[in-house]
Design a protein around this motif. Structure first.
Motif, PDB file in Angstrom:
ATOM      1  N   LEU A   1      46.036  60.886  24.314  1.00 45.61           N
ATOM      2  CA  LEU A   1      46.255  59.436  24.372  1.00 45.61           C
ATOM      3  C   LEU A   1      46.654  58.878  23.008  1.00 45.61           C
TER       4      LEU A   1
ATOM      5  N   ILE B   1      48.379  60.506  20.751  1.00 53.50           N
ATOM      6  CA  ILE B   1      49.784  60.876  20.566  1.00 53.50           C
ATOM      7  C   ILE B   1      50.676  59.965  21.412  1.00 53.50           C
ATOM      8  N   LEU B   2      50.246  59.744  22.657  1.00 51.51           N
ATOM      9  CA  LEU B   2      51.009  58.883  23.563  1.00 51.51           C
ATOM     10  C   LEU B   2      51.129  57.464  22.997  1.00 51.51           C
TER      11      LEU B   2
ATOM     12  N   LEU C   1      50.912  56.509  19.920  1.00 47.47           N
ATOM     13  CA  LEU C   1      51.767  56.546  18.737  1.00 47.47           C
ATOM     14  C   LEU C   1      53.238  56.461  19.143  1.00 47.47           C
ATOM     15  N   GLY C   2      53.603  57.268  20.130  1.00 48.70           N
ATOM     16  CA  GLY C   2      54.989  57.274  20.595  1.00 48.70           C
ATOM     17  C   GLY C   2      55.368  55.978  21.280  1.00 48.70           C
ATOM     18  N   LEU C   3      54.485  55.515  22.150  1.00 51.73           N
ATOM     19  CA  LEU C   3      54.778  54.336  22.960  1.00 51.73           C
ATOM     20  C   LEU C   3      54.941  53.083  22.100  1.00 51.73           C
TER      21      LEU C   3
ATOM     22  N   LYS D   1      55.757  52.871  18.894  1.00 50.13           N
ATOM     23  CA  LYS D   1      56.988  52.945  18.097  1.00 50.13           C
ATOM     24  C   LYS D   1      58.209  52.714  18.973  1.00 50.13           C
ATOM     25  N   PHE D   2      58.177  53.332  20.161  1.00 51.37           N
ATOM     26  CA  PHE D   2      59.291  53.201  21.103  1.00 51.37           C
ATOM     27  C   PHE D   2      59.506  51.737  21.458  1.00 51.37           C
TER      28      PHE D   2
ATOM     29  N   LYS E   1      60.786  49.502  18.647  1.00 50.30           N
ATOM     30  CA  LYS E   1      62.217  49.610  18.401  1.00 50.30           C
ATOM     31  C   LYS E   1      63.011  48.828  19.450  1.00 50.30           C
TER      32      LYS E   1
ATOM     33  N   SER F   1      61.581  50.612  14.311  1.00 50.03           N
ATOM     34  CA  SER F   1      60.406  51.388  14.717  1.00 50.03           C
ATOM     35  C   SER F   1      59.287  51.256  13.699  1.00 50.03           C
TER      36      SER F   1
END
Lengths: 291, 353
Positions: A97, A99-100, A102-104, A106-107, A110, A116
């Motif tokens: 979660l 990691i998710l 972190l990605g979400l 930033k995504f 942007k 980002s």
């Protein structure tokens, strides 16, 4: 030391302590019920981003707060579903979660803000408002309510029961899953609240702005021996140490060593050098109902 | 072919997880107005469709093989190593330190010394958690997390306050004798990618782990400890020693992971080089079910994602691959509950404390 300095130092310390304290108490709720919540870091990231987003869209901080707390709650709900309903490993779920999140974040940053690394500026709250800061009041209320609810109410008794001995609690007719969900979801709400403060205080979302605060909150929870008051005291200690480094930049102790303090203290406390830190007995263990 | 069934069963969960994660990813891609098929086609063709892309993928996969092995060997011993991130950083710094300190040594001494320094430093860092568990019974999960942050602060101190090259965030460069050559220079293949010799060290580490587990007494004892703690105790195995050894090996593997960047690519140590490879290693070990050779395949898949993100960045923010990584892990552990309840789940769900 003059009076202005003392006041400024106190405010700074409190300002730093708030985003440790709220998720830390959230962690206590989650783990008292038997669910390790490493996802706190992800909850904070999501909370901070969605607080910023909500405030940015609506132009008022209450909508932002609502967004932030909802994002924290939703992240916690996923953690609860995977670890309680599906009985999967709590540590792995938490890390995934994080990691998710972190990605979400930033995504989405942007997509929404076309960068980002940071959002547009939002209204937020001024640091100077601190004496009348609603967050400080909320912290005190949360602290009092959490202690009372965990140790003095039937809810708290049941929560602690499913964290210590779920089989026994189950045989007494307590719904283990429901209590554990409650613990994890409360941690999501409090995490969302804590990260809303971060976003308001900084007037924006920036990439990685939570900077490990979720883990520090967990550390404080352990040092506080899974007690909300203890956790709060540990958070205040970390806040003081950090405030001290900000105030005395050129002191003999490099800032990195102050940064290590929470983590080193946690290891020392866990090793049993400062009393014994015992987690709830069933903390981290999925409950399998025997048919 | 009796084995086929077994392997098919083992890979069904992970494969399905990857497919479902990519479907969820497709929703994100659609939502921002792109065709998911175009994006995924670009992602795979730019990574696996030419030798430069393959080189980049293998370069990204190299540290993940090391951190995957690190988490896997610890799992074999029944230990959960969340500290690969910290061990990786400490090991990378040690390797750089050896490289810029012993500049006068010839390559045949300096490279083994760098490998030794990276392994020993990572092993030392992880064995702190091992010793704490053996001596005080404190759980390695929380201690390895704490040691990650201490490690990051420590290397930050060493780089910023002790070995800084002014106006940069990195250490001095290592001696040319400590450099692990790039394959594009040796072979002419993979032109332009930083894919280098440390990949071979990673493969050697996989073979080492395979034989360690299969034929050595230590490997046997580690597996026994992981399989059944009480059996290990009855067999009069030294559990404290095995706990420290298991984590030390894990830390050693993770420590070597930094050589890919330090000795093979930039030739100095830089803060933030690891890009969460330590945490992704947990996913690699989990999906590979702690098998050292499966670790290679899974690490390469994650390498495809990591480099693939950069190739699609003009259409879709590259963070889509981080989302995919997180989703894959969540799905793997969720689907394992639905599919094979017995085999897949980690038996020792560790409490913190």
């Amino acid at each position: 030391m003059d009076e202005i300095f003392v006041i400024a130092f106190t405010f700074q310390t409190l300002r730093i302590t708030i985003p440790y304290l709220l998720p830390s108490i959230g962690g206590v709720y989650s783990e008292k019920g038997g669910v390790v919540n490493i996802a706190l870091e992800g909850i904070l990231l999501m909370g901070a981003f969605f607080t910023t987003l909500g405030t940015h869209i609506s132009g008022n901080i209450y909508t932002g707060l609502l967004f932030g707390m909802a994002a924290g709650l939703l992240t916690a709900l996923i953690h609860a579903y995977i670890t309680i309903t599906l009985k999967s490993n709590q540590i792995v779920s938490g890390i995934a979660l994080n990691i998710l999140a972190l990605g979400l974040t930033k995504f989405l940053c942007k997509i929404v803000f076309n960068s980002s690394s940071n959002s547009a500026r939002i209204i937020g709250l001024e640091t100077l408002d601190l004496p009348f800061n609603p967050f400080l009041l909320v912290c005190l209320i949360v602290l009092g309510v959490s202690y009372y609810s965990i140790y003095k109410t039937r809810f708290g008794l049941r929560l602690r029961a499913v964290g210590e001995n779920p089989e026994a609690a189950d045989s007494l007719g307590i719904c283990v899953s429901r209590m554990r969900y409650a613990g994890v979801l409360i941690s999501g709400l409090l995490g969302g609240l804590g990260s809303a403060w971060l976003a308001f205080n900084q007037h924006s979302y920036t990439d990685g702005m939570t900077a490990g605060r979720g883990y520090i909150a967990l550390a404080a929870m352990i040092i506080g021996k899974w007690n909300p008051l203890g956790a709060a005291a540990a958070c205040l200690l970390f806040g003081l140490a950090e405030s001290f480094t900000l105030q005395f930049q050129d002191s003999a102790i490099p800032t990195q060593f102050i940064q290590m303090l929470p983590y080193v203290l946690t290891i020392i406390v866990l090793a049993g050098f400062i009393g014994k830190a015992t987690p709830p007995a069933a903390d981290g263990i999925p409950f399998e109902k025997k048919d | 072919m009796p084995h086929w069934n077994k392997y098919l069963n083992l890979s069904a969960g992970p494969l399905l997880s990857i497919i479902v994660a990519m479907l969820i990813g497709a929703v994100f891609i659609l939502a921002i107005g792109h065709n998911p098929l175009d994006v995924y086609y670009l992602l795979f063709s730019e990574t696996l469709g030419n030798s430069y892309g393959i080189g980049q993928v293998l370069f990204k996969a190299t540290p993940l093989i090391f951190t995957g092995l690190s988490v896997a060997i610890a799992f074999k011993a029944g230990l959960f190593n969340i500290g690969a991130e910290g061990q990786l950083n400490i090991g990378a710094f040690a390797s750089a330190w050896a490289g810029f300190t012993f500049v006068s040594l010839p390559w045949y001494l300096l490279i083994p010394l760098s490998i030794l320094a990276a392994f020993a430093a990572g092993a030392f860092w992880a064995s702190i958690a091992g010793a704490l568990k053996a001596k005080f019974g404190s759980h390695e999960v929380i201690n390895t997390i704490m040691l990650n942050f201490i490690a990051l602060a420590l290397v930050s101190y060493l780089v910023n306050n002790v070995y800084l090259v002014p106006a940069t965030i990195h250490t001095p460069g290592i001696s040319p004798n400590a450099v692990l050559a790039r394959f594009d220079i040796i072979t002419g293949l993979f032109k332009g990618s930083p894919f280098n010799i440390s990949f071979l060290i990673a493969l050697a580490a996989c073979i080492f782990m395979f034989y360690l587990i299969k034929i050595t007494p230590l490997g046997y004892e580690i597996t026994t400890l992981g399989f059944n703690r009480n059996a290990a105790r009855y067999a009069k195995m030294n559990i404290s020693r095995l706990t420290v050894a298991g984590l030390a090996l894990a830390g050693g593997f993770a420590g070597l992971g930094g050589m890919n960047f330090v000795n093979g690519y930039k030739h100095y140590f830089e803060i933030g080089f690891s890009e969460n490879a330590g945490y992704v290693g947990i996913a690699v070990a989990l999906i590979a079910r702690n098998n050292p050779f499966a670790v290679i395949a899974v690490a390469i898949f994650f390498g495809v994602l990591e480099y693939g993100g950069l190739t699609i960045n003009t259409m879709v923010p590259k963070e889509i691959v981080t989302i995919l990584q997180g989703l894959i892990i969540l799905l793997v552990i969720s689907l394992s509950y639905l599919f094979d309840k017995k085999n897949f789940r980690i038996k020792h769900s560790p409490a913190i404390g």
